[in-house]
Design an enzyme around this catalytic site. Structure first.
Site, PDB file in Angstrom:
ATOM      1  N   HIS A   1      -6.530   6.656   5.705  1.00  0.00           N
ATOM      2  CA  HIS A   1      -5.522   6.950   4.680  1.00  0.00           C
ATOM      3  C   HIS A   1      -6.242   7.053   3.347  1.00  0.00           C
ATOM      4  O   HIS A   1      -6.917   6.128   2.913  1.00  0.00           O
ATOM      5  CB  HIS A   1      -4.452   5.860   4.619  1.00  0.00           C
ATOM      6  CG  HIS A   1      -3.386   6.156   3.598  1.00  0.00           C
ATOM      7  ND1 HIS A   1      -2.210   6.817   3.911  1.00  0.00           N
ATOM      8  CD2 HIS A   1      -3.332   5.905   2.262  1.00  0.00           C
ATOM      9  CE1 HIS A   1      -1.474   6.949   2.818  1.00  0.00           C
ATOM     10  NE2 HIS A   1      -2.130   6.403   1.805  1.00  0.00           N
ATOM     11  N   CYS A   2      -6.108   8.199   2.694  1.00  0.00           N
ATOM     12  CA  CYS A   2      -6.812   8.446   1.437  1.00  0.00           C
ATOM     13  C   CYS A   2      -5.828   8.348   0.270  1.00  0.00           C
ATOM     14  O   CYS A   2      -4.919   9.182   0.156  1.00  0.00           O
ATOM     15  CB  CYS A   2      -7.460   9.836   1.455  1.00  0.00           C
ATOM     16  SG  CYS A   2      -8.354  10.224  -0.067  1.00  0.00           S
ATOM     17  N   PRO A   3      -5.980   7.358  -0.616  1.00  0.00           N
ATOM     18  CA  PRO A   3      -5.061   7.261  -1.759  1.00  0.00           C
ATOM     19  C   PRO A   3      -5.236   8.403  -2.752  1.00  0.00           C
ATOM     20  O   PRO A   3      -4.306   8.707  -3.509  1.00  0.00           O
ATOM     21  CB  PRO A   3      -5.438   5.913  -2.388  1.00  0.00           C
ATOM     22  CG  PRO A   3      -6.862   5.680  -1.975  1.00  0.00           C
ATOM     23  CD  PRO A   3      -6.989   6.285  -0.610  1.00  0.00           C
TER      24      PRO A   3
ATOM     25  N   ASN B   1      -2.085  10.587   1.090  1.00  0.00           N
ATOM     26  CA  ASN B   1      -1.729  11.058   2.423  1.00  0.00           C
ATOM     27  C   ASN B   1      -2.764  10.542   3.416  1.00  0.00           C
ATOM     28  O   ASN B   1      -3.890  10.194   3.038  1.00  0.00           O
ATOM     29  CB  ASN B   1      -1.684  12.583   2.458  1.00  0.00           C
ATOM     30  CG  ASN B   1      -0.863  13.123   3.603  1.00  0.00           C
ATOM     31  OD1 ASN B   1      -0.354  12.367   4.427  1.00  0.00           O
ATOM     32  ND2 ASN B   1      -0.729  14.435   3.675  1.00  0.00           N
TER      33      ASN B   1
END
Length: 265
Positions: free
Chosen positions: A119-121, A125
């Protein structure tokens, strides 16, 4: 194009995306205004340099927007499991739903994602099976834009002769040095960070392992069959046409993947 929109409600993620968008907007506005256009008027650079900068900038922001809003591979409620693939599904112990192996439950998004990498802030997403290719494009074009910006900043400082005319806006003229220093600082941070991230992503694709699988050490490297690098990249980008790997406007069409090659989480 009928592209589905996936929107994650996360204020922290919105702030992170806003920071990335601000850096992109800052360089897209001030670098041409401070360097490219004045140098073009005096004959130090040609029009191709300006068009190239804007083209890379455009591809960068398109990749950002699409990676942020594309469905990463979210599993729907009560998915239909083909009888021939039933043995390759398992029960998630967090949401109590059936999911394909190599899927992972994202605690921030609250659902399972097929072949989730992380999960990439910074895009607010998950990076999963359906938007991994867009995340790679974002890393690639951000590197190009940051590197291009650093080259222009360096040339403006140490290579180009001083400008003979000053037709800039008064604010830009008075704060030229400060604006360029900010651009250089952001360029160094983005270029260094994206180079490291892009390298780890490429290695993960070549070894056919996600970031989560690497961290959990769940894959048997000895028994897992190796794929050619063309196949692993084709599966991520959804096409064997290598020129299309660089185009963020298209719709990804997943290739059929044999479970013989699959890692299991």
């Amino acid at each position: 194009m009928g592209l589905p929109i996936h929107f994650v409600v996360d204020p922290q993620g919105w702030c992170c995306v806003g920071v990335i968008f601000f850096i992109w907007l800052y360089n897209t506005v001030f670098v041409p205004k401070l360097i490219l256009f004045p140098r073009f008027e005096e004959g130090h650079v040609n029009a191709a340099a300006i068009w190239g900068y804007y083209m890379v900038s455009f591809f960068c922001v398109v990749s950002l927007l699409r990676a942020s809003t594309a469905d990463p591979g979210k599993l729907q409620d009560s998915p239909k499991i083909p009888l021939t693939e039933k043995e390759f599904w398992e029960l998630c112990n967090k949401c109590n739903m059936m999911r394909p192996k190599r899927s992972h439950h994202c605690s921030r998004c609250g659902h399972c994602v097929r072949k989730m990498d992380h999960h990439c802030p910074w895009i607010n997403n998950c990076v999963g099976e359906d938007n991994h290719w867009l995340f790679l494009q974002l890393c690639f074009y951000t590197q190009l834009l940051s590197g291009y910006t650093l080259i222009l900043d360096f040339c403006h400082y140490y290579y180009f002769l001083p400008l003979k005319t000053t037709t800039w806006d008064l604010f830009v003229f008075r704060h030229e040095l400060a604006l360029l220093r900010i651009s250089t600082f952001m360029g160094i941070v983005m270029f260094g960070g994206m180079c490291s991230l892009f390298y780890t992503q490429v290695v993960g694709i070549l070894t056919d392992m996600t970031t989560i699988e690497k961290m959990s050490n769940c894959c048997d490297e000895i028994s897992r069959a190796r794929k050619p690098w063309q196949q692993t990249f084709s599966e991520v980008f959804g096409t064997r046409w290598k020129i299309l790997w660089f185009i963020p406007f298209r719709r990804r069409r997943p290739l059929r993947v044999s479970y013989y090659f699959a890692n299991h989480v």
